[in-house]
Design a protein around this motif. Structure first.
Motif, PDB file in Angstrom:
ATOM      1  N   TYR A  77       0.814  -1.224   0.000  1.00 34.66           N
ATOM      2  CA  TYR A  77       0.000   0.000   0.000  1.00 34.66           C
ATOM      3  C   TYR A  77       0.850   1.279   0.000  1.00 34.66           C
ATOM      4  CZ  TYR A  77      -3.873  -3.131   1.326  1.00 34.66           C
ATOM      5  OH  TYR A  77      -4.805  -4.130   1.372  1.00 34.66           O
ATOM      6  N   TYR A 105     -11.094   1.749   4.122  1.00 32.80           N
ATOM      7  CA  TYR A 105     -11.973   0.669   4.607  1.00 32.80           C
ATOM      8  C   TYR A 105     -11.577   0.173   5.982  1.00 32.80           C
ATOM      9  CZ  TYR A 105      -8.296  -2.244   2.557  1.00 32.80           C
ATOM     10  OH  TYR A 105      -7.083  -2.786   2.226  1.00 32.80           O
ATOM     11  N   TYR A 106     -10.283   0.295   6.355  1.00 34.58           N
ATOM     12  CA  TYR A 106      -9.883  -0.080   7.717  1.00 34.58           C
ATOM     13  C   TYR A 106     -10.522   0.875   8.727  1.00 34.58           C
ATOM     14  CZ  TYR A 106      -6.368  -3.137   5.666  1.00 34.58           C
ATOM     15  OH  TYR A 106      -5.738  -4.122   4.951  1.00 34.58           O
TER      16      TYR A 106
HETATM   17 FE    FE Z   1      -6.089  -4.247   3.008  1.00 35.07          FE
END
Ligand code: FE
Length: 330
Positions: free
Chosen positions: A161, A217-218
Motif C-alpha cells: 500500500y 476501509y480499515y
Molecule cells: Fe487491506
C-alpha cells in the motif's frame, strides 16, 4: 437396453455442460467479501463460481506455475501494484469489452485492458480529533514538516500500500521531492512503523500518534466496532492532484478455456447490480462512478481522486522500494 443406456448417456452429455457451467476464480480478496457476490451471480445465471483463496503473492506464483494447466478462469486481487505484477508475469489476457470500458474509469484499469478495478479505496490521512484540527492538514508531503515531529505514524514500507503511494508520488512530484517527503516522514515518526493499518488507526485513537496514513476501509471497519474513537478522516491533496486511490480488480487468465464466460462475470461485477455488493461489504467505493457508495462511506464526504493510472503503482514499485530504503523507512 444398451441402446437406451447409450441414448441416456448421450442426452446427459448434451445437457450436462449447461448445468455444470463453472468458473474458477483465484482470489486474494477475503472469502467473506467475495462469497456473497459469487452466490448472487450463481443465482442469476446458474454459473457456479468456485473460489480459490490465497494471498496475492502465492496465488500469482501458483497461477504461473500451473501455466496452461491452470483451472483458473479469473484472477481477483487487490492493489494496482499486484495487478500490474500479474500482467508482468503474463498471467492475464487483454479483454475487449465496451461494457467494462464504459463502466470503469480509465485511471482505474490497465492501459492494455488486462485488468479492471472493481472497488476503490483511498489511502489518506487520519488524525486524532482531540489533538489535530483538519485545517492543519493538507498534503501527504506536508506530513514531512517538522511540525509533526514525534506525531506521525506509518505502516511498514514492505507492504504494497505505501509502496503504491510512494510510487505515484514519484510520478507526480519526481525523485528529489519524494525523497525529501519520505525522509521527513521518517524523521517525524512517533513509533516504529506498524504491521497493519488497523493497529495504526488504533494508535491514533489512543493518542499515541496524532496523524497517520491508512486505507479508508480499515477506518470504516474500526469505526463500526468502536464508533467513539476520536479519529477523523482527511482527504489529502485536494488542492493538488487529489487523494491517492487504489483498487481491487479482476482480469481474465491467460490460459482459460472459458474466456467469454470469464469476461461476462467481470462485466457483471462492474455493473450497478453487483457494484454495491462488491464494495459495500468492505466499506469501499464502487469503481463504477454511476453507482453510489454505501451511506456509511458516503458520510465521509466527497473527494477528488488522483486520476493518475493506478498501474503506475506497479511500474514505479521497484523505484519506490529503493527510495524508501534509502530514506531509512523500515
Ligand atoms: Fe487491506
Amino acid at each position: 437396453m444398451m441402446k437406451k443406456a447409450l441414448a441416456a448417456s448421450v442426452a446427459l452429455l448434451m445437457v450436462a455442460p449447461v448445468f455444470a457451467e463453472e468458473l474458477v476464480v483465484y482470489s486474494s480478496r477475503a472469502d467473506n467479501l467475495l462469497r456473497p457476490v459469487a452466490d448472487a451471480y450463481q443465482k442469476k445465471t446458474g454459473v457456479t463460481i468456485k473460489l480459490v483463496n490465497d494471498k496475492a503473492g502465492p496465488l500469482m506464483e501458483k497461477l504461473k506455475a500451473e501455466g496452461s494447466n491452470s483451472p483458473a478462469d479469473v484472477l481477483i486481487t487487490v492493489d494496482g501494484g499486484n495487478l500490474w505484477q500479474a500482467t508482468q508475469m503474463g498471467l492475464l489476457r487483454p479483454i475487449n469489452s465496451p461494457v467494462l470500458n464504459g463502466n470503469i474509469p480509465a485511471h482505474l484499469r490497465d492501459p492494455k485492458n488486462q485488468w479492471y478495478g472493481l472497488s476503490v479505496r483511498a489511502r489518506t490521512i487520519f488524525y486524532n480529533t482531540a489533538k489535530v484540527k483538519p485545517a492543519e492538514l493538507s498534503t501527504y508531503a506536508a506530513l514531512a514538516d517538522p511540525k509533526w515531529k514525534g506525531r506521525l505514524c506509518l505502516r511498514t514500507s514492505n507492504n504494497v500500500y505505501n509502496q503504491s503511494l510512494v510510487g505515484t508520488m514519484l510520478a507526480n512530484q519526481g525523485q528529489a521531492k519524494t525523497m525529501q517527503t519520505v525522509k521527513g516522514w521518517v524523521g517525524n515518526l512517533a513509533a516504529q512503523p506498524f504491521a497493519d493499518d488497523t493497529a495504526l488507526l488504533e494508535a491514533i485513537g489512543s493518542g499515541r500518534c496524532d496523524v497517520g496514513i491508512a486505507n479508508t476501509y480499515y477506518y470504516g471497519r474500526l469505526m463500526d466496532k468502536k464508533p467513539n474513537l476520536p479519529i477523523g478522516i482527511f482527504f489529502a491533496d485536494q488542492q493538488g492532484k487529489g487523494t491517492h486511490v487504489n483498487v481491487s480488480g479482476a482480469g481474465v487468465t491467460k490460459h482459460t478455456k472459458k474466456a467469454a464466460q470469464a469476461q461476462k462475470f467481470i462485466e457483471w461485477l462492474s455493473g450497478s447490480e453487483a457494484q454495491n455488493l462488491f464494495a459495500d461489504l468492505n466499506h469501499e467505493y464502487p469503481a463504477n462512478p454511476k453507482v453510489n457508495p454505501d451511506a456509511k462511506v458516503a458520510k465521509w464526504g466527497k473527494f477528488k481522486q488522483d486520476v493518475i493510472n493506478v498501474s503506475v503503482a506497479g511500474s514505479n514499485q521497484k523505484k519506490a522500494v529503493m527510495l524508501m530504503k534509502q530514506a531509512g523507512y523500515k
